[in-house]
Write a protein that holds these residues in place. Structure first.
Motif, PDB file in Angstrom:
ATOM      1  N   LEU A 285       0.769  -0.921  -0.066  1.00  0.00           N
ATOM      2  CA  LEU A 285      -0.172   0.155   0.082  1.00  0.00           C
ATOM      3  C   LEU A 285       0.911   1.109  -0.101  1.00  0.00           C
ATOM      4  CD1 LEU A 285      -2.622   1.419   0.410  1.00  0.00           C
ATOM      5  CD2 LEU A 285      -2.551   1.290   2.721  1.00  0.00           C
ATOM      6  N   GLY A 286       0.639   2.020  -1.093  1.00  0.00           N
ATOM      7  CA  GLY A 286       1.405   3.400  -1.158  1.00  0.00           C
ATOM      8  C   GLY A 286       2.894   3.284  -1.375  1.00  0.00           C
ATOM      9  N   GLY A 287       3.201   2.211  -1.834  1.00  0.00           N
ATOM     10  CA  GLY A 287       4.609   1.979  -1.955  1.00  0.00           C
ATOM     11  C   GLY A 287       5.421   1.779  -0.887  1.00  0.00           C
ATOM     12  N   SER A 288       4.896   0.906   0.287  1.00  0.00           N
ATOM     13  CA  SER A 288       5.580   0.644   1.501  1.00  0.00           C
ATOM     14  C   SER A 288       6.119  -0.639   0.944  1.00  0.00           C
ATOM     15  CB  SER A 288       4.633   0.707   2.709  1.00  0.00           C
ATOM     16  OG  SER A 288       3.710  -0.310   2.378  1.00  0.00           O
ATOM     17  N   SER A 289       7.159  -1.251   1.935  1.00  0.00           N
ATOM     18  CA  SER A 289       7.608  -2.321   2.014  1.00  0.00           C
ATOM     19  C   SER A 289       8.436  -2.705   3.408  1.00  0.00           C
ATOM     20  CB  SER A 289       8.749  -2.565   0.765  1.00  0.00           C
ATOM     21  OG  SER A 289       9.992  -1.532   1.116  1.00  0.00           O
ATOM     22  N   GLY A 290       8.986  -3.772   3.607  1.00  0.00           N
ATOM     23  CA  GLY A 290       9.560  -4.296   4.606  1.00  0.00           C
ATOM     24  C   GLY A 290       8.861  -5.109   5.638  1.00  0.00           C
ATOM     25  N   LEU A 291       9.407  -5.253   6.707  1.00  0.00           N
ATOM     26  CA  LEU A 291       8.657  -6.107   7.832  1.00  0.00           C
ATOM     27  C   LEU A 291       7.701  -5.322   8.491  1.00  0.00           C
ATOM     28  CD1 LEU A 291       8.878  -8.812   9.378  1.00  0.00           C
ATOM     29  CD2 LEU A 291      10.505  -7.614  10.861  1.00  0.00           C
ATOM     30  N   GLY A 292       7.949  -3.987   8.538  1.00  0.00           N
ATOM     31  CA  GLY A 292       6.794  -3.141   9.151  1.00  0.00           C
ATOM     32  C   GLY A 292       5.395  -3.133   8.743  1.00  0.00           C
ATOM     33  N   ALA A 293       5.275  -3.503   7.259  1.00  0.00           N
ATOM     34  CA  ALA A 293       4.037  -3.888   6.631  1.00  0.00           C
ATOM     35  C   ALA A 293       3.441  -4.876   7.236  1.00  0.00           C
ATOM     36  CB  ALA A 293       4.164  -3.676   5.243  1.00  0.00           C
ATOM     37  N   PHE A 294       4.178  -5.851   7.551  1.00  0.00           N
ATOM     38  CA  PHE A 294       3.394  -7.244   8.176  1.00  0.00           C
ATOM     39  C   PHE A 294       2.929  -7.148   9.522  1.00  0.00           C
ATOM     40  CE2 PHE A 294       6.179  -8.673   4.731  1.00  0.00           C
ATOM     41  CZ  PHE A 294       5.363  -9.352   3.898  1.00  0.00           C
TER      42      PHE A 294
END
Length: 193
Positions: free
Chosen positions: A84-93
């Motif tokens: 969503l919105g170009g996010s990535s990484g562990l934080g998205a999970f």
């Protein structure tokens, strides 16, 4: 002089095609994450990612549909801006949408199993409308179940409140995505005939 020439078995063409299709659907799902609309009754935007999940299950079947969504998650986890919105990484999970993300491979596999009647794939254009829609309803239920739990944990709210803002608020949008998926499958079947 004795020369032995051997042959090397390459990866079967079907496997190469399935990997390519899985990667394509994973990339498409990542592109769909950029198509976001504010949801007036939820803090989470409406995206087209779930359309990617539907198409992966319908077009690739249970095995490769699940693989496709796993590739999508791994790409995002490794830093590709596909959430969503170009996010990535562990934080998205671990954020409010983490449960949705984790549900995608499971939902795609379930949709594929229902549409194709098992692990083997068949032409999705030959599948009845009721079966297609039923498969997407099951997939949506899986997405909502895990999404609701993930949202409740991340937002520190009860399951009922989480269900209202992370599932019920998205039902009209999911119905439109289901219609779009049916349109894709049906237009493909019409073009093939």
């Amino acid at each position: 002089m004795n020369t032995n020439e051997g042959t090397v078995d390459l990866v079967p063409d079907a496997t190469v095609e399935n990997v390519a299709r899985a990667a394509l659907l994973a990339a498409l799902t990542g592109a769909f994450a950029y198509v976001a609309f504010p949801n007036p009754v939820s803090p989470t935007d409406i995206t087209l990612q779930v359309l990617g999940v539907f198409l992966a299950g319908i077009l690739l079947g249970p095995v490769w549909g699940g693989v496709s969504m796993t590739l999508y998650l791994v790409a995002g986890l490794l830093g590709a801006p596909v959430f969503l919105g170009g996010s990535s990484g562990l934080g998205a999970f671990v954020g409010p949408t983490g449960g949705y993300l984790l549900s995608y491979p499971i939902a795609a596999a379930a949709i594929g199993a229902i549409v194709h009647g098992g692990r083997a794939t068949r032409d999705p254009g030959s599948v009845g409308l009721l079966r297609l829609v039923g498969a997407m309803v099951v997939g949506t239920a899986i997405i909502y179940a895990l999404g609701t739990v993930g949202f409740a944990l991340a937002a520190n709210v009860g399951l009922y409140e989480a269900f209202l803002v992370s599932a019920v608020a998205f039902i009209p949008a999911e119905a439109l995505k289901m219609a779009a998926a049916v349109g894709v499958v049906r237009s493909d079947a019409i073009a093939a005939s």
